[in-house]
Design an enzyme around this catalytic site. Structure first.
Site, PDB file in Angstrom:
ATOM      1  N   GLU A 171     -33.090  12.032 -20.026  1.00 23.93           N
ATOM      2  CA  GLU A 171     -32.239  11.219 -20.891  1.00 23.93           C
ATOM      3  C   GLU A 171     -31.661  12.050 -22.039  1.00 23.93           C
ATOM      4  OE1 GLU A 171     -35.132   8.523 -18.836  1.00 23.93           O
ATOM      5  OE2 GLU A 171     -35.257  10.433 -19.903  1.00 23.93           O
ATOM      6  N   GLY A 223     -35.245  24.624 -19.481  1.00 21.17           N
ATOM      7  CA  GLY A 223     -33.852  24.829 -19.854  1.00 21.17           C
ATOM      8  C   GLY A 223     -33.143  25.900 -19.049  1.00 21.17           C
ATOM      9  N   ASN A 230     -32.525  14.272 -10.754  1.00 18.95           N
ATOM     10  CA  ASN A 230     -31.068  14.320 -10.829  1.00 18.95           C
ATOM     11  C   ASN A 230     -30.527  15.442  -9.946  1.00 18.95           C
ATOM     12  OD1 ASN A 230     -28.383  14.274 -11.612  1.00 18.95           O
ATOM     13  ND2 ASN A 230     -28.765  15.366 -13.517  1.00 18.95           N
ATOM     14  N   GLU A 265     -26.762  18.124 -11.274  1.00 20.47           N
ATOM     15  CA  GLU A 265     -26.722  19.478 -11.825  1.00 20.47           C
ATOM     16  C   GLU A 265     -26.719  20.511 -10.712  1.00 20.47           C
ATOM     17  OE1 GLU A 265     -28.906  22.288 -15.190  1.00 20.47           O
ATOM     18  OE2 GLU A 265     -29.887  20.447 -14.517  1.00 20.47           O
TER      19      GLU A 265
END
Length: 432
Positions: free
Chosen positions: A69, A319, A344, A347
């Site tokens: 999120e 990251g 997800n 990406e």
């Protein structure tokens, strides 16, 4: 709100108040694994230091509970700052990984705190301390006392990039006496898909618009992507990635890989990136117990030379997903091989990395369906099929190049939701 709903909210508030000692114990336990959970514990209970209340309307509040999120919030925030330079942000979270990622988004004048536990007193102290002009909740995070307090204090509350799967809809309807007033109290809901919008209307949300999924607006870090591509070109074998794996999936992967012929197993370089950092050591132990040599990302060069040799590369960094997707020819989608709803995949597509996904993608159902239709993702029934499909694609250069093109086309075709939501948020701010 009806008398019965007010009674239900009061009983819920009493329950959350009584549960505070359990929350403190849970935080102490989590802090032993992730130090971030020991940070500013008082904020979890609505204690925000000695400062006085903020100037009313000075802060735009975004709540991003966890890592995914927060990354979605970053895309929305980028558009908000472009449209309204000088915007001051109040950013809240529920998890340590979300807070660590959110710290990267802050500018001078911004504020970052924990969202408090949903007791009446804690949320009242939070709202009265910061007095946000608007609250934007990312994706699914609805709390009954928080919604009631914002309504009472005149803070418009919005659910952005909203999604609601069928299981959650059924749960909300079973607790309609508590959840329905919370959804009905939202000023606006900006849903990812029409199916999400319909389910949200069924649980009580009113002003619902379909604006798309902000995660399509991701732009992978070009330096990470370039480094990944360089390392992929230098690798002796094609790289197959198990991306954002969740507990239990590495064991499924070990079982599937263990059934391969030795030549097939060694024909690719395996790379595993666990979803949660507290599991890095446990995953390494699992792999070593299976007799595999492991080279952790923390032991790789920061620049230049390719990663060191190892049966499995372990991505123990945060990251750097663009680097990992740039390094891999194909990725297995974590969270989709256990009943966890999938991670997800957008990406990966934006990085040009084809995805093989398992049967459990209910958290990203529409994106998964669109990706499969576009040829950017390949659905399979289980981990064994996923490993076989990934190996086949990694060794079929023409088919792989076509999938890469389809990934990039798919990612580019659905952009624009972040700008639309930012415009809607600023329009709501401008209302008297």
């Amino acid at each position: 709100m009806t008398p019965l709903q007010r009674l239900a909210l009061a009983l819920y508030g009493l329950t959350t108040w009584l549960a505070q000692p359990l929350l403190r114990r849970k935080l102490r336990r989590r802090a032993r694994q992730e130090a971030g959970y020991a940070q500013a514990v008082g904020e979890r209970f609505g204690r925000y230091g000695s400062g006085g209340p903020a100037q009313p309307g000075a802060l735009l509040w975004i709540h991003a509970v966890s890592l995914g999120e927060t990354r979605a919030a970053a895309l929305l925030l980028r558009e908000l700052r472009a449209l309204q330079p000088g915007l001051r942000l109040l950013l809240t979270h529920g998890t340590a990984t979300g807070r660590a990622e959110g710290a990267k988004l802050l500018q001078p004048g911004d504020v970052q705190v924990w969202l408090p536990w949903d007791t009446p007193g804690a949320v009242r102290r939070f709202v009265q301390r910061f007095r946000p002009a608007i609250g934007i909740l990312m994706e699914t995070e609805i709390w009954p006392n928080l919604a009631a307090c914002c309504r009472a204090e005149g803070v418009p509350l919005v659910l952005a990039n909203a999604r609601l799967n069928e299981k959650s809809r059924r749960g909300a309807q079973r607790l309609a006496w508590l959840s329905r007033p919370a959804y009905a109290g939202l000023r606006a809901v900006w849903a990812q898909t029409e199916a999400d919008a319909q389910r949200l209307r069924e649980v009580g949300a009113r002003d619902v618009q379909v604006l798309g999924n902000v995660k399509f607006d991701v732009h992978p870090d070009p330096e990470q992507l370039a480094r990944g591509h360089a390392w992929r070109a230098a690798a002796a074998r094609p790289v197959v990635l198990l991306a954002s794996s969740r507990e239990g999936e590495e064991a499924l992967w070990l079982d599937a890989v263990g059934r391969l012929a030795d030549a097939d197993r060694r024909s690719v370089q395996w790379l595993i990136v666990p979803r949660h950092p507290q599991r890095f050591d446990a995953v390494e132990q699992l792999l070593r117990a299976a007799g595999l040599g492991v080279a952790r990302r923390s032991q790789w060069p920061q620049q230049g030379d390719a990663p060191p040799a190892g049966d499995v590369w372990l991505g123990d960094s945060m990251g750097e997903m663009a680097l990992y997707y740039g390094l891999a020819q194909v990725a297995l989608l974590g969270g989709s091989f256990e009943r966890l709803g999938g991670q997800n995949l957008i990406e990966a597509a934006a990085c040009g990395c084809p995805v093989v996904m398992g049967p459990h993608t209910f958290n990203f159902a529409q994106a998964a369906k669109l990706a499969a239709a576009a040829g950017a993702a390949l659905p399979v029934a289980d981990m064994a099929q996923a490993v076989a499909q990934a190996l086949a694609l990694a060794h079929d250069a023409p088919a792989w190049r076509q999938c890469v093109q389809q990934c990039q086309a798919f990612a580019g075709a659905h952009r624009g939701a972040a700008r639309a939501m930012a415009q809607a948020a600023l329009a709501l701010l401008a209302r008297p």
